[in-house]
Design a protein around this motif. Structure first.
Motif, PDB file in Angstrom:
ATOM      1  N   ASP A  89       0.851  -1.185   0.000  1.00  0.00           N
ATOM      2  CA  ASP A  89       0.000   0.000   0.000  1.00  0.00           C
ATOM      3  C   ASP A  89       0.890   1.239   0.000  1.00  0.00           C
ATOM      4  N   ILE A  90       0.491   2.257  -0.753  1.00  0.00           N
ATOM      5  CA  ILE A  90       1.178   3.548  -0.726  1.00  0.00           C
ATOM      6  C   ILE A  90       0.136   4.640  -0.529  1.00  0.00           C
ATOM      7  N   SER A  91       0.287   5.387   0.551  1.00  0.00           N
ATOM      8  CA  SER A  91      -0.635   6.497   0.862  1.00  0.00           C
ATOM      9  C   SER A  91      -2.093   6.049   0.864  1.00  0.00           C
ATOM     10  N   LYS A 122      -3.401   3.651  -0.836  1.00  0.00           N
ATOM     11  CA  LYS A 122      -3.839   3.067  -2.103  1.00  0.00           C
ATOM     12  C   LYS A 122      -3.203   1.689  -2.267  1.00  0.00           C
ATOM     13  N   ALA A 160       0.700   6.188  -7.543  1.00  0.00           N
ATOM     14  CA  ALA A 160       0.603   6.667  -6.171  1.00  0.00           C
ATOM     15  C   ALA A 160       1.563   7.819  -5.887  1.00  0.00           C
ATOM     16  N   GLU A 165       2.827  13.961  -6.456  1.00  0.00           N
ATOM     17  CA  GLU A 165       3.304  14.370  -5.133  1.00  0.00           C
ATOM     18  C   GLU A 165       4.513  15.295  -5.272  1.00  0.00           C
ATOM     19  N   VAL A 208       7.095  15.832   0.647  1.00  0.00           N
ATOM     20  CA  VAL A 208       5.915  15.124   1.160  1.00  0.00           C
ATOM     21  C   VAL A 208       6.348  13.785   1.756  1.00  0.00           C
ATOM     22  N   VAL A 229       5.508  10.108   2.537  1.00  0.00           N
ATOM     23  CA  VAL A 229       4.612   9.093   1.984  1.00  0.00           C
ATOM     24  C   VAL A 229       4.672   7.829   2.836  1.00  0.00           C
ATOM     25  N   PRO A 230       3.522   7.391   3.407  1.00  0.00           N
ATOM     26  CA  PRO A 230       3.503   6.130   4.146  1.00  0.00           C
ATOM     27  C   PRO A 230       3.415   4.940   3.183  1.00  0.00           C
ATOM     28  N   THR A 239       4.807  -0.303   8.346  1.00  0.00           N
ATOM     29  CA  THR A 239       4.685   0.941   7.597  1.00  0.00           C
ATOM     30  C   THR A 239       5.984   1.718   7.664  1.00  0.00           C
ATOM     31  N   GLN A 249       7.858   5.315   6.544  1.00  0.00           N
ATOM     32  CA  GLN A 249       7.602   6.698   6.150  1.00  0.00           C
ATOM     33  C   GLN A 249       8.778   7.199   5.308  1.00  0.00           C
ATOM     34  N   LYS A 280      10.234  10.344   2.985  1.00  0.00           N
ATOM     35  CA  LYS A 280      10.110  11.740   2.574  1.00  0.00           C
ATOM     36  C   LYS A 280      10.644  11.890   1.157  1.00  0.00           C
TER      37      LYS A 280
END
Length: 344
Positions: free
Chosen positions: A162-164, A166, A177, A181, A185, A187-188, A199, A201, A203
């Motif tokens: 999953d990204i953000s 999605k 995804a 951007e 930003v 992005v998880p 997860t 994180q 940047k």
């Protein structure tokens, strides 16, 4: 006696240029290579005791006949006589050596590049077939940029879940995804690593080619989900043009019925993971190779049709294809006597 000596001298004078020409013709290489028909390989068959398309972890259905990939032979280091003889043969063409082996690039580097293209064609062929057959795939991290923001946070082999928020099912989902951007930003990214989800994180940095867009610095790849494993067992082959026929061989093995109707089909064409078929070089030599091997039908990338139509061997049917789906449907139509897309 003097007259005889003069005759001998005259004969020797005439022979010397001929001998010199013969020596030069045998010893001097020309700055050309000869392209011609290469070997063909049945993607449904066996080479050196191994299945050309080897499938494990899934039901493999019976196949028969041929789905042959085709190749172009390259003959280098030709002397004048060899070059002339191959040109006169009619099945070969001479091209400047620099078109095949660029000046300043070592021969082993050219060979390595061709081998990598072949490996990429195998990967694309597998994904195109799996997508066509609706087999699920996972997206994994294939590589990380040395100075990219994901370096040290993602690991090669991580499954991207999953990204953000999605869900990720294809490599295109990763691009989608991140697209849009901005740099900075966070992005998880949910990854599956060692059997557990976590997860991470990341940047985003600025893209090297466009500082206004976000950059992850990760190359995704798709792999078959579950137990299915596919190996392509052909060595010493280069270039990307086997993709279509590898895909068709895999589709035939993983689906019911005989895709080729038990007949001798050959073809060529690059393929991408979405099943799009692209043009190749040396189409005329590949058609000759297929015809000589016994093929009745040849699958031609749509963008090669004009060239192929002008040099088709007698008795060889051409079918125009632009996607894997087009190729499969055309072969199914051929088997029941329906019209097929033609090069004209």
């Amino acid at each position: 006696m003097g007259r005889v000596n003069r005759r001998i001298l005259t004969l020797l004078a005439a022979l010397i240029p001929v001998l010199a020409l013969g020596i030069a013709g045998s010893a001097v290489t020309v700055p050309f290579v000869a392209l011609g028909p290469g070997p063909t390989f049945n993607t449904l068959g066996v080479v050196e005791g191994k299945q050309v398309v080897d499938v494990r972890g899934a039901t493999v259905n019976p196949t028969s006949g041929n789905l042959n990939m085709t190749t172009v032979s390259v003959r280098d280091g030709l002397n004048i006589f060899e070059a002339f003889g191959l040109w006169a043969d009619g099945n070969y063409g001479l091209v400047p050596r620099a078109e095949v082996y660029p000046p300043g690039v070592p021969r082993d580097e050219v060979d390595k590049s061709n081998q990598q293209d072949f490996k990429n064609s195998e990967d694309n062929a597998e994904l195109a077939a799996l997508h066509f057959l609706k087999y699920p795939t996972d997206v994994q991290v294939a590589g990380l940029a040395d100075n990219g923001p994901a370096k040290g946070l993602l690991n090669k082999g991580d499954q991207i879940v999953d990204i953000s928020g999605k869900a990720v099912a294809t490599s295109a989902d990763v691009v989608s995804a991140i697209q849009g951007e901005k740099p900075g930003v966070v992005v998880p990214i949910v990854v599956r690593r060692g059997g557990a989800e976590q997860t991470v994180q990341v940047k985003l940095a600025a893209r090297p080619d466009d500082s206004a867009k976000g950059y992850l610095g990760m190359t995704p790849t798709e792999v078959a989900q579950g137990p299915i494993q596919v190996d392509f067992n052909l060595a010493d082959i280069g270039g990307p043009s086997a993709g279509l026929m590898f895909s068709l061989g895999l589709v035939d093995k993983l689906s019911t019925g005989k895709l080729n109707g038990g007949k001798f089909i050959a073809g060529t064409g690059t393929i991408d993971p979405d099943g799009k078929v692209g043009p190749i070089g040396g189409i005329q030599y590949k058609m000759i190779a297929a015809h000589d091997a016994g093929a009745e039908t040849f699958l031609v990338p749509a963008d090669n049709c004009n060239e192929a139509r002008q040099r088709t061997p007698n008795g060889l049917r051409l079918i125009k294809v632009d996607t894997l789906t087009t190729a499969v449907n055309a072969l199914n139509d051929l088997n029941v006597g329906k019209p097929t897309p033609s090069c004209g």
